[in-house]
Design a protein around this motif. Structure first.
Motif, mmCIF file in Angstrom:
data_model
loop_
_atom_site.group_PDB
_atom_site.id
_atom_site.type_symbol
_atom_site.label_atom_id
_atom_site.label_comp_id
_atom_site.label_asym_id
_atom_site.label_seq_id
_atom_site.Cartn_x
_atom_site.Cartn_y
_atom_site.Cartn_z
ATOM 1 N N ALA A 1 5.881 3.311 -13.110
ATOM 2 C CA ALA A 1 6.380 3.443 -14.480
ATOM 3 C C ALA A 1 5.631 2.517 -15.426
ATOM 4 C CB ALA A 1 7.879 3.148 -14.520
ATOM 5 N N VAL A 2 5.377 1.288 -15.003
ATOM 6 C CA VAL A 2 4.642 0.351 -15.854
ATOM 7 C C VAL A 2 3.189 0.798 -15.998
ATOM 8 C CG1 VAL A 2 3.817 -2.016 -16.078
ATOM 9 C CG2 VAL A 2 6.173 -1.570 -15.381
ATOM 10 N N ALA A 3 2.597 1.263 -14.901
ATOM 11 C CA ALA A 3 1.223 1.769 -14.971
ATOM 12 C C ALA A 3 1.129 2.945 -15.940
ATOM 13 C CB ALA A 3 0.745 2.191 -13.591
ATOM 14 N N LEU A 4 2.114 3.813 -15.926
ATOM 15 C CA LEU A 4 2.114 4.954 -16.844
ATOM 16 C C LEU A 4 2.245 4.480 -18.291
ATOM 17 C CD1 LEU A 4 2.030 7.994 -17.208
ATOM 18 C CD2 LEU A 4 4.506 8.056 -16.829
ATOM 19 N N GLY A 5 3.071 3.460 -18.520
ATOM 20 C CA GLY A 5 3.181 2.900 -19.867
ATOM 21 C C GLY A 5 1.860 2.326 -20.350
ATOM 22 N N LEU A 6 1.159 1.638 -19.465
ATOM 23 C CA LEU A 6 -0.155 1.106 -19.824
ATOM 24 C C LEU A 6 -1.153 2.228 -20.083
ATOM 25 C CD1 LEU A 6 -0.515 -1.816 -17.214
ATOM 26 C CD2 LEU A 6 0.281 -1.959 -19.589
ATOM 27 N N LEU B 1 12.150 -7.739 -12.219
ATOM 28 C CA LEU B 1 11.949 -7.700 -13.666
ATOM 29 C C LEU B 1 11.736 -6.276 -14.170
ATOM 30 C CD1 LEU B 1 9.451 -10.701 -13.946
ATOM 31 C CD2 LEU B 1 11.944 -10.744 -14.226
ATOM 32 N N MET B 2 11.802 -5.303 -13.259
ATOM 33 C CA MET B 2 11.528 -3.900 -13.627
ATOM 34 C C MET B 2 12.561 -2.973 -12.972
ATOM 35 S SD MET B 2 7.358 -3.846 -13.209
ATOM 36 C CE MET B 2 7.434 -4.125 -11.430
ATOM 37 N N ARG B 3 13.830 -3.293 -13.129
ATOM 38 C CA ARG B 3 14.886 -2.531 -12.440
ATOM 39 C C ARG B 3 15.392 -1.345 -13.237
ATOM 40 N NH1 ARG B 3 18.442 -7.819 -11.413
ATOM 41 N NH2 ARG B 3 17.782 -7.987 -13.595
ATOM 42 N N GLU C 1 11.149 -1.732 -17.531
ATOM 43 C CA GLU C 1 9.790 -1.256 -17.260
ATOM 44 C C GLU C 1 8.994 -1.153 -18.557
ATOM 45 O OE1 GLU C 1 10.976 1.406 -13.318
ATOM 46 O OE2 GLU C 1 10.909 2.321 -15.309
ATOM 47 N N THR C 2 9.625 -0.616 -19.608
ATOM 48 C CA THR C 2 8.961 -0.513 -20.905
ATOM 49 C C THR C 2 8.636 -1.898 -21.454
ATOM 50 O OG1 THR C 2 10.053 1.585 -21.425
ATOM 51 C CG2 THR C 2 9.211 0.300 -23.281
ATOM 52 N N GLN C 3 9.584 -2.829 -21.336
ATOM 53 C CA GLN C 3 9.359 -4.186 -21.819
ATOM 54 C C GLN C 3 8.218 -4.863 -21.068
ATOM 55 O OE1 GLN C 3 10.532 -5.863 -24.359
ATOM 56 N NE2 GLN C 3 9.462 -7.763 -23.837
ATOM 57 N N MET C 4 8.151 -4.651 -19.752
ATOM 58 C CA MET C 4 7.080 -5.283 -18.983
ATOM 59 C C MET C 4 5.722 -4.711 -19.367
ATOM 60 S SD MET C 4 6.002 -7.555 -16.992
ATOM 61 C CE MET C 4 7.618 -8.264 -16.594
ATOM 62 N N ALA C 5 5.643 -3.393 -19.561
ATOM 63 C CA ALA C 5 4.378 -2.793 -20.000
ATOM 64 C C ALA C 5 3.933 -3.411 -21.319
ATOM 65 C CB ALA C 5 4.519 -1.282 -20.127
ATOM 66 N N GLU C 6 4.871 -3.602 -22.248
ATOM 67 C CA GLU C 6 4.534 -4.201 -23.535
ATOM 68 C C GLU C 6 4.046 -5.639 -23.374
ATOM 69 O OE1 GLU C 6 8.097 -3.687 -25.772
ATOM 70 O OE2 GLU C 6 7.736 -1.555 -26.180
ATOM 71 N N ARG D 1 -17.937 -2.710 -6.388
ATOM 72 C CA ARG D 1 -19.013 -1.828 -5.903
ATOM 73 C C ARG D 1 -19.624 -1.005 -7.033
ATOM 74 N NH1 ARG D 1 -19.542 3.377 -3.266
ATOM 75 N NH2 ARG D 1 -17.344 3.835 -3.658
ATOM 76 N N HIS D 2 -18.826 -0.679 -8.051
ATOM 77 C CA HIS D 2 -19.325 0.116 -9.183
ATOM 78 C C HIS D 2 -19.723 -0.764 -10.369
ATOM 79 C CE1 HIS D 2 -18.437 4.151 -7.616
ATOM 80 N NE2 HIS D 2 -17.366 3.622 -7.075
ATOM 81 N N GLY D 3 -19.660 -2.075 -10.200
ATOM 82 C CA GLY D 3 -20.050 -2.971 -11.281
ATOM 83 C C GLY D 3 -19.055 -3.049 -12.418
ATOM 84 N N LEU D 4 -17.774 -2.740 -12.142
ATOM 85 C CA LEU D 4 -16.757 -2.757 -13.189
ATOM 86 C C LEU D 4 -15.962 -4.057 -13.155
ATOM 87 C CD1 LEU D 4 -15.223 0.827 -12.711
ATOM 88 C CD2 LEU D 4 -17.226 0.166 -14.065
ATOM 89 N N ALA D 5 -15.731 -4.644 -14.314
ATOM 90 C CA ALA D 5 -14.775 -5.743 -14.389
ATOM 91 C C ALA D 5 -13.435 -5.218 -13.884
ATOM 92 C CB ALA D 5 -14.663 -6.247 -15.821
ATOM 93 N N ASN D 6 -12.684 -6.056 -13.190
ATOM 94 C CA ASN D 6 -11.489 -5.546 -12.506
ATOM 95 C C ASN D 6 -10.435 -6.616 -12.360
ATOM 96 O OD1 ASN D 6 -11.941 -6.806 -9.576
ATOM 97 N ND2 ASN D 6 -13.925 -6.072 -10.344
ATOM 98 N N VAL D 7 -9.178 -6.154 -12.218
ATOM 99 C CA VAL D 7 -8.063 -7.076 -12.025
ATOM 100 C C VAL D 7 -6.931 -6.344 -11.323
ATOM 101 C CG1 VAL D 7 -6.844 -6.585 -14.202
ATOM 102 C CG2 VAL D 7 -6.705 -8.876 -13.181
ATOM 103 N N MET D 8 -6.174 -7.091 -10.546
ATOM 104 C CA MET D 8 -4.959 -6.577 -9.909
ATOM 105 C C MET D 8 -3.776 -7.303 -10.527
ATOM 106 S SD MET D 8 -4.119 -6.649 -5.835
ATOM 107 C CE MET D 8 -2.534 -6.200 -5.154
ATOM 108 N N ILE D 9 -2.809 -6.547 -11.017
ATOM 109 C CA ILE D 9 -1.619 -7.128 -11.636
ATOM 110 C C ILE D 9 -0.440 -6.956 -10.689
ATOM 111 C CG2 ILE D 9 -0.039 -7.047 -13.595
ATOM 112 C CD1 ILE D 9 -2.319 -5.832 -15.241
ATOM 113 N N GLU D 10 0.246 -8.062 -10.405
ATOM 114 C CA GLU D 10 1.451 -8.054 -9.580
ATOM 115 C C GLU D 10 2.625 -8.528 -10.431
ATOM 116 O OE1 GLU D 10 2.358 -7.388 -6.461
ATOM 117 O OE2 GLU D 10 0.562 -7.339 -5.195
ATOM 118 N N VAL D 11 3.707 -7.751 -10.461
ATOM 119 C CA VAL D 11 4.898 -8.127 -11.221
ATOM 120 C C VAL D 11 6.094 -8.191 -10.271
ATOM 121 C CG1 VAL D 11 6.491 -7.480 -13.062
ATOM 122 C CG2 VAL D 11 4.037 -7.102 -13.355
#
Length: 261
Positions: A61-66, A228-230, A235-240, A214-224
């Motif tokens: 849900a948060v990924a979709l908001g982003l 906080l997303m119940r 979920e909308t607030q966390m995406a914001e 491998r593709h030369g892309l800047a990258n990050v992994m987000i863990e929440v």
């Protein structure tokens, strides 16, 4: 899949906003707790099949908001990580774990080589191939791209409470993580930490290495932290809140040409 395919779906994954022109691709490898019928529920109790062991609650849900806010394509797994964890290479024991924290997974005990190969070919490879096609299509279209993977984690692990609320994870390419952590003061009510509650030493950065580095892309992994997303509102607030970190990061990388190598 091409950039003209805005949405696509198969058993292993779904693509949402595939034609998005924003500066990011978002992955959600643990988006679903669905276990295809042929695996007979992996022998799990109903509660375990829907627990955090089987997926990352709130992450899709948060990924979709982003995705919507950034006009970014989203590729989300449609099979439980207990069948195959798309953030693990085939040789890793945790790709098809026999145990996830306190949850035993009977259907993953004693898998034959053929059984492991079947899961790799029907779950992991299609997901990875979809990501590669999207990256290549965006390169051909001249679109700058960074890679973001979205996850959640439990507030208590093996009985130990976790105080971190948002984890910003990276492997050897820390461009995005550094830029996001520079913005952390904009969320003074949140505890934001680097490589927490996991880090590269825990084997969690496979997607960053395979699809980002491998593709030369800047990258990050987000863990929440998943408490906080119940609700949809949380979920909308966390995406914001995450956008507060991501928007200036994307702008800075794009202005310097650092989104991809």
């Amino acid at each position: 899949m091409s950039l003209s395919d805005s949405n696509a779906r198969c058993e292993a994954y779904e693509v949402l906003n595939g034609a998005g022109q924003g500066g990011a691709i978002i992955l959600c490898e643990h988006a679903s707790h669905r276990i295809p019928h042929r695996y007979a529920g992996l022998g799990l109790a109903e509660a375990d099949r829907k627990s955090h062991a089987a997926w990352d609650p709130g992450a899709r849900a948060v990924a979709l908001g982003l995705s919507q806010a950034l006009d970014a394509p989203l590729i989300a797994a449609r099979v439980s990580r207990l069948v195959y964890d798309c953030n693990r290479p085939p040789e890793a024991a945790s790709a098809m774990p026999q145990k996830s924290e306190l949850v035993e997974v009977p259907g993953n005990v004693g898998l034959s080589r053929d059984q492991r190969d079947e899961r790799e070919l029907t779950v992991y490879r299609p997901f990875c191939d979809a990501v590669t096609r999207l990256i290549e299509a965006r390169k051909q279209a001249g679109l700058q791209t960074v890679l973001i993977t979205m996850h959640s984690f439990t507030p208590v692990y093996y009985g130990i409470p976790r105080t971190v609320e948002i984890g910003i994870l990276h492997d050897r390419d820390s461009r995005m993580a550094d830029a996001m952590l520079d913005q952390a003061d904009a969320l003074p009510h949140r505890r934001v930490e680097r490589n927490a509650p996991y880090g590269p030493e825990d084997g969690v950065t496979h997607s960053l290495q395979l699809h980002g580095i491998r593709h030369g892309l800047a990258n990050v992994m987000i863990e929440v932290r998943n408490d906080l997303m119940r609700t949809p509102q949380e979920e909308t607030q966390m995406a914001e809140e995450l956008l507060v970190l991501l928007r200036p990061t994307l702008a800075a990388l794009q202005s310097t040409g650092g989104a991809d190598a």
